[in-house]
Design a protein around this motif. Structure first.
Motif, PDB file in Angstrom:
ATOM      1  N   LEU A  51     -42.067  16.274 -33.271  1.00 55.83           N
ATOM      2  CA  LEU A  51     -43.423  15.828 -33.836  1.00 55.83           C
ATOM      3  C   LEU A  51     -43.525  16.259 -35.225  1.00 55.83           C
ATOM      4  N   GLU A  52     -43.114  17.274 -35.696  1.00 50.73           N
ATOM      5  CA  GLU A  52     -43.047  17.554 -37.150  1.00 50.73           C
ATOM      6  C   GLU A  52     -42.464  16.734 -38.100  1.00 50.73           C
ATOM      7  N   HIS A  53     -41.433  15.748 -37.310  1.00 52.59           N
ATOM      8  CA  HIS A  53     -40.548  14.753 -38.237  1.00 52.59           C
ATOM      9  C   HIS A  53     -41.222  13.303 -37.852  1.00 52.59           C
ATOM     10  N   GLY A  54     -42.182  13.305 -37.425  1.00 52.18           N
ATOM     11  CA  GLY A  54     -42.887  11.910 -37.163  1.00 52.18           C
ATOM     12  C   GLY A  54     -42.489  11.192 -35.964  1.00 52.18           C
ATOM     13  N   PHE A  55     -41.886  11.888 -34.925  1.00 49.34           N
ATOM     14  CA  PHE A  55     -41.481  11.362 -33.487  1.00 49.34           C
ATOM     15  C   PHE A  55     -42.551  11.764 -32.487  1.00 49.34           C
ATOM     16  N   ASP A  56     -43.669  10.676 -32.445  1.00 48.03           N
ATOM     17  CA  ASP A  56     -44.815  11.052 -31.684  1.00 48.03           C
ATOM     18  C   ASP A  56     -44.765  10.526 -30.174  1.00 48.03           C
ATOM     19  N   THR A  57     -44.077   9.466 -29.866  1.00 47.56           N
ATOM     20  CA  THR A  57     -44.033   8.770 -28.510  1.00 47.56           C
ATOM     21  C   THR A  57     -42.992   9.755 -27.611  1.00 47.56           C
ATOM     22  N   GLU A  58     -43.302   9.563 -26.228  1.00 45.14           N
ATOM     23  CA  GLU A  58     -42.388  10.298 -25.419  1.00 45.14           C
ATOM     24  C   GLU A  58     -41.030  10.032 -25.652  1.00 45.14           C
ATOM     25  N   SER A  59     -40.713   8.808 -25.507  1.00 44.81           N
ATOM     26  CA  SER A  59     -39.435   8.232 -25.853  1.00 44.81           C
ATOM     27  C   SER A  59     -38.504   8.713 -27.048  1.00 44.81           C
ATOM     28  N   ASP A  60     -39.361   8.397 -28.134  1.00 47.67           N
ATOM     29  CA  ASP A  60     -38.679   9.075 -29.473  1.00 47.67           C
ATOM     30  C   ASP A  60     -38.636  10.566 -29.319  1.00 47.67           C
ATOM     31  N   MET A  61     -39.571  11.324 -28.922  1.00 46.53           N
ATOM     32  CA  MET A  61     -39.312  12.803 -28.587  1.00 46.53           C
ATOM     33  C   MET A  61     -38.111  13.145 -27.994  1.00 46.53           C
ATOM     34  N   MET A  62     -38.006  12.516 -26.890  1.00 43.60           N
ATOM     35  CA  MET A  62     -36.903  12.728 -25.856  1.00 43.60           C
ATOM     36  C   MET A  62     -35.418  12.449 -26.670  1.00 43.60           C
ATOM     37  N   LEU A  63     -35.511  11.196 -27.627  1.00 44.83           N
ATOM     38  CA  LEU A  63     -34.212  10.954 -28.384  1.00 44.83           C
ATOM     39  C   LEU A  63     -33.956  12.014 -29.209  1.00 44.83           C
ATOM     40  N   VAL A  64     -35.073  12.527 -29.983  1.00 42.07           N
ATOM     41  CA  VAL A  64     -34.788  13.969 -30.805  1.00 42.07           C
ATOM     42  C   VAL A  64     -34.406  15.153 -30.000  1.00 42.07           C
ATOM     43  N   VAL A  65     -34.998  15.301 -28.757  1.00 43.22           N
ATOM     44  CA  VAL A  65     -34.415  16.462 -27.854  1.00 43.22           C
ATOM     45  C   VAL A  65     -33.240  16.403 -27.167  1.00 43.22           C
ATOM     46  N   ASP A  66     -32.850  15.295 -26.811  1.00 40.78           N
ATOM     47  CA  ASP A  66     -31.727  15.001 -26.648  1.00 40.78           C
ATOM     48  C   ASP A  66     -30.469  15.150 -27.298  1.00 40.78           C
ATOM     49  N   PHE A  67     -30.819  14.752 -28.655  1.00 39.12           N
ATOM     50  CA  PHE A  67     -29.699  15.172 -29.829  1.00 39.12           C
ATOM     51  C   PHE A  67     -29.850  16.404 -30.089  1.00 39.12           C
ATOM     52  N   LEU A  68     -30.837  17.295 -30.376  1.00 37.38           N
ATOM     53  CA  LEU A  68     -30.941  18.598 -30.569  1.00 37.38           C
ATOM     54  C   LEU A  68     -30.022  19.416 -29.502  1.00 37.38           C
ATOM     55  N   TRP A  69     -29.939  19.028 -28.317  1.00 37.03           N
ATOM     56  CA  TRP A  69     -29.138  19.606 -27.055  1.00 37.03           C
ATOM     57  C   TRP A  69     -27.722  19.525 -27.378  1.00 37.03           C
ATOM     58  N   LEU A 103     -33.770  14.384 -40.372  1.00 33.76           N
ATOM     59  CA  LEU A 103     -34.985  14.412 -39.913  1.00 33.76           C
ATOM     60  C   LEU A 103     -35.988  14.348 -40.915  1.00 33.76           C
ATOM     61  N   ALA A 104     -35.930  15.094 -42.121  1.00 34.16           N
ATOM     62  CA  ALA A 104     -36.715  15.205 -43.065  1.00 34.16           C
ATOM     63  C   ALA A 104     -36.843  13.766 -43.872  1.00 34.16           C
ATOM     64  N   SER A 105     -35.934  12.996 -43.730  1.00 36.24           N
ATOM     65  CA  SER A 105     -35.605  11.801 -44.429  1.00 36.24           C
ATOM     66  C   SER A 105     -37.008  10.975 -44.784  1.00 36.24           C
ATOM     67  N   ALA A 106     -37.623  10.487 -45.977  1.00 33.70           N
ATOM     68  CA  ALA A 106     -38.561   9.825 -45.959  1.00 33.70           C
ATOM     69  C   ALA A 106     -38.336   8.346 -46.262  1.00 33.70           C
ATOM     70  N   ASP A 107     -36.855   8.088 -46.306  1.00 33.73           N
ATOM     71  CA  ASP A 107     -36.302   6.824 -46.503  1.00 33.73           C
ATOM     72  C   ASP A 107     -35.993   5.964 -45.510  1.00 33.73           C
ATOM     73  N   MET A 108     -35.997   6.791 -44.066  1.00 30.48           N
ATOM     74  CA  MET A 108     -35.620   6.305 -42.858  1.00 30.48           C
ATOM     75  C   MET A 108     -36.970   5.988 -41.814  1.00 30.48           C
ATOM     76  N   ASP A 109     -36.733   5.047 -41.083  1.00 31.27           N
ATOM     77  CA  ASP A 109     -37.688   5.158 -40.049  1.00 31.27           C
ATOM     78  C   ASP A 109     -37.133   5.835 -38.855  1.00 31.27           C
ATOM     79  N   ASN A 110     -37.923   6.071 -37.780  1.00 35.24           N
ATOM     80  CA  ASN A 110     -37.402   6.865 -36.655  1.00 35.24           C
ATOM     81  C   ASN A 110     -36.182   6.288 -35.844  1.00 35.24           C
ATOM     82  N   GLU A 111     -35.931   5.067 -35.781  1.00 35.79           N
ATOM     83  CA  GLU A 111     -34.875   4.384 -35.209  1.00 35.79           C
ATOM     84  C   GLU A 111     -33.529   4.750 -36.345  1.00 35.79           C
ATOM     85  N   MET A 112     -33.854   4.660 -37.504  1.00 36.91           N
ATOM     86  CA  MET A 112     -32.718   4.859 -38.403  1.00 36.91           C
ATOM     87  C   MET A 112     -32.177   6.349 -38.445  1.00 36.91           C
ATOM     88  N   LYS A 113     -33.269   7.132 -38.600  1.00 37.68           N
ATOM     89  CA  LYS A 113     -32.952   8.576 -38.369  1.00 37.68           C
ATOM     90  C   LYS A 113     -32.084   9.096 -36.915  1.00 37.68           C
TER      91      LYS A 113
END
Length: 122
Positions: free
Chosen positions: A48-66, A85-95
């Motif tokens: 959430l802190e990095h702009g991933f606010d949908t369930e599917s986007d959040m789970m992509l980040v959670v899966d990666f972190l694990w 994660l903090a990059s302002a130059d990329m959208d969520n998919e690019m991140k």
């Protein structure tokens, strides 16, 4: 938060916990449900802190972190994850793509180093 939102959040947490248990059994084996839930919530907060606010986007980040070592956040070797994660130059998919590409490179390098160590022992 409405009662409906609370129920949806609880269902999401339950589904996510089941996913983590089935995908990362070696990492979740020694965790009780409360510890797993707390780690999941922390990882969702990171998303959430990095702009991933949908369930599917959040789970992509959670899966990666694990997929990272448990101490990744304090390991200089994994500073790139926070930078991406903090990059302002990329959208969520690019991140997400950049995170997985970088992790694959780190794992390939580690494998190459391990193979080199094995050959030195011969």
């Amino acid at each position: 938060m409405s009662k409906q939102q609370e129920l949806e959040a609880e269902r999401f947490i339950h589904r996510a916990m089941q996913y983590l248990k089935s995908t990362f059994p070696e990492k979740t084996r020694d965790m009780d449900d409360e510890a797993l839930k707390n780690k999941l919530i922390d990882d969702c907060q990171t998303a959430l802190e990095h702009g991933f606010d949908t369930e599917s986007d959040m789970m992509l980040v959670v899966d990666f972190l694990w997929r990272l070592p448990a101490d990744y956040a304090v390991s200089p070797e994994y500073e790139w994850a926070a930078e991406i994660l903090a990059s302002a130059d990329m959208d969520n998919e690019m991140k997400i793509d950049a995170l997985h590409d970088a992790l694959a490179a780190v794992e390939a390098l580690a494998q190459t180093e391990n193979e080199g160590d094995e050959h030195e022992e011969d």
